[in-house]
Design a protein around this motif. Structure first.
Motif, PDB file in Angstrom:
ATOM      1  N   GLN A 249     -60.447  71.591 -24.283  1.00 50.13           N
ATOM      2  CA  GLN A 249     -60.219  71.885 -25.703  1.00 50.13           C
ATOM      3  C   GLN A 249     -59.051  71.091 -26.269  1.00 50.13           C
ATOM      4  OE1 GLN A 249     -59.904  76.083 -26.423  1.00 50.13           O
ATOM      5  NE2 GLN A 249     -62.032  76.479 -25.865  1.00 50.13           N
ATOM      6  N   GLN A 250     -57.925  71.092 -25.565  1.00 53.72           N
ATOM      7  CA  GLN A 250     -56.728  70.427 -26.084  1.00 53.72           C
ATOM      8  C   GLN A 250     -56.874  68.912 -26.116  1.00 53.72           C
ATOM      9  OE1 GLN A 250     -54.344  72.193 -27.607  1.00 53.72           O
ATOM     10  NE2 GLN A 250     -55.623  73.937 -27.102  1.00 53.72           N
ATOM     11  N   VAL A 251     -57.394  68.330 -25.034  1.00 53.20           N
ATOM     12  CA  VAL A 251     -57.572  66.876 -24.990  1.00 53.20           C
ATOM     13  C   VAL A 251     -58.650  66.455 -25.991  1.00 53.20           C
ATOM     14  CG1 VAL A 251     -58.292  64.931 -23.537  1.00 53.20           C
ATOM     15  CG2 VAL A 251     -56.693  66.636 -22.636  1.00 53.20           C
ATOM     16  N   GLY A 252     -59.635  67.306 -26.204  1.00 49.13           N
ATOM     17  CA  GLY A 252     -60.691  67.018 -27.173  1.00 49.13           C
ATOM     18  C   GLY A 252     -60.178  66.874 -28.597  1.00 49.13           C
ATOM     19  N   LYS A 253     -59.000  67.391 -28.883  1.00 51.84           N
ATOM     20  CA  LYS A 253     -58.398  67.299 -30.218  1.00 51.84           C
ATOM     21  C   LYS A 253     -57.634  65.994 -30.432  1.00 51.84           C
ATOM     22  CE  LYS A 253     -57.677  72.299 -30.486  1.00 51.84           C
ATOM     23  NZ  LYS A 253     -56.643  73.357 -30.504  1.00 51.84           N
ATOM     24  N   VAL A 254     -57.416  65.229 -29.361  1.00 48.15           N
ATOM     25  CA  VAL A 254     -56.650  63.983 -29.465  1.00 48.15           C
ATOM     26  C   VAL A 254     -57.456  62.953 -30.259  1.00 48.15           C
ATOM     27  CG1 VAL A 254     -55.674  62.048 -28.152  1.00 48.15           C
ATOM     28  CG2 VAL A 254     -55.362  64.389 -27.339  1.00 48.15           C
TER      29      VAL A 254
ATOM     30  N   VAL B 121     -60.496  60.529 -28.967  1.00 50.40           N
ATOM     31  CA  VAL B 121     -61.262  61.106 -27.858  1.00 50.40           C
ATOM     32  C   VAL B 121     -62.582  61.636 -28.415  1.00 50.40           C
ATOM     33  CG1 VAL B 121     -61.350  62.977 -26.162  1.00 50.40           C
ATOM     34  CG2 VAL B 121     -59.232  61.691 -26.481  1.00 50.40           C
ATOM     35  N   SER B 122     -63.698  61.183 -27.846  1.00 53.72           N
ATOM     36  CA  SER B 122     -65.001  61.638 -28.326  1.00 53.72           C
ATOM     37  C   SER B 122     -65.594  62.734 -27.445  1.00 53.72           C
ATOM     38  CB  SER B 122     -65.982  60.466 -28.417  1.00 53.72           C
ATOM     39  OG  SER B 122     -66.165  59.876 -27.146  1.00 53.72           O
ATOM     40  N   SER B 123     -65.261  62.710 -26.153  1.00 48.40           N
ATOM     41  CA  SER B 123     -65.729  63.752 -25.241  1.00 48.40           C
ATOM     42  C   SER B 123     -64.772  63.827 -24.059  1.00 48.40           C
ATOM     43  CB  SER B 123     -67.146  63.454 -24.749  1.00 48.40           C
ATOM     44  OG  SER B 123     -67.157  62.263 -23.982  1.00 48.40           O
ATOM     45  N   VAL B 124     -64.761  64.986 -23.388  1.00 51.53           N
ATOM     46  CA  VAL B 124     -63.850  65.189 -22.260  1.00 51.53           C
ATOM     47  C   VAL B 124     -64.633  65.732 -21.079  1.00 51.53           C
ATOM     48  CG1 VAL B 124     -61.767  66.358 -21.437  1.00 51.53           C
ATOM     49  CG2 VAL B 124     -61.959  65.741 -23.853  1.00 51.53           C
ATOM     50  N   ASN B 125     -64.515  65.055 -19.958  1.00 51.33           N
ATOM     51  CA  ASN B 125     -65.098  65.524 -18.707  1.00 51.33           C
ATOM     52  C   ASN B 125     -63.940  65.758 -17.734  1.00 51.33           C
ATOM     53  OD1 ASN B 125     -67.121  65.978 -16.627  1.00 51.33           O
ATOM     54  ND2 ASN B 125     -66.386  64.044 -15.793  1.00 51.33           N
ATOM     55  N   VAL B 126     -63.845  66.961 -17.202  1.00 52.96           N
ATOM     56  CA  VAL B 126     -62.798  67.277 -16.231  1.00 52.96           C
ATOM     57  C   VAL B 126     -63.448  67.401 -14.863  1.00 52.96           C
ATOM     58  CG1 VAL B 126     -60.981  68.893 -15.559  1.00 52.96           C
ATOM     59  CG2 VAL B 126     -61.432  68.470 -17.991  1.00 52.96           C
ATOM     60  N   ASP B 127     -63.007  66.549 -13.956  1.00 50.90           N
ATOM     61  CA  ASP B 127     -63.528  66.552 -12.588  1.00 50.90           C
ATOM     62  C   ASP B 127     -62.482  67.217 -11.694  1.00 50.90           C
ATOM     63  OD1 ASP B 127     -65.101  66.068 -10.364  1.00 50.90           O
ATOM     64  OD2 ASP B 127     -64.468  63.974 -10.181  1.00 50.90           O
TER      65      ASP B 127
END
Length: 107
Positions: free
Chosen positions: A70-75, A78-84
């Motif tokens: 959620q937080q990184v997605g607001k930067v 940034v169009s999408s965030v995948n956390v591995d």
């Protein structure tokens, strides 16, 4: 499409965001705690974050990953965030930044 310089700026902004997300059990942000292994931003803004936890049985793992998304997605950029979430290499104290060690009184 972002230029290499813009990608570096986006990555810097992401690190700043990560430095404001805290492990609820330890009063240190997840970046300085050494939980973030890699931040990779593609020219289209797709962002991959490789991270670990202090312990594989961390009870807040799901919430922590969701907070990051959620937080990184607001930067901006940034169009999408995948956390591995990975456990190899395993986290250990040597990954904690000097600043965090001072905060924790371990230096």
């Amino acid at each position: 499409m972002a230029t290499p310089q813009e990608i570096l700026e986006i990555e810097k902004d992401i690190v700043n965001v990560l430095k404001n997300i805290y492990d609820p059990e330890i009063p240190v942000n997840i970046y300085d705690l050494g939980l973030i292994y890699e931040v990779d931003v593609q020219p289209g803004g797709q962002t991959d974050i490789t991270m670990t936890l202090t312990a594989p049985t961390c009870p807040v793992a799901e919430q922590l990953v969701e907070d990051i998304r959620q937080q990184v997605g607001k930067v901006k950029g940034v169009s999408s965030v995948n956390v591995d979430l990975v456990f190899d290499p395993p986290w250990d104290r040597s990954l904690i930044s000097e600043e965090a060690l001072l905060e924790l009184g371990l230096l």
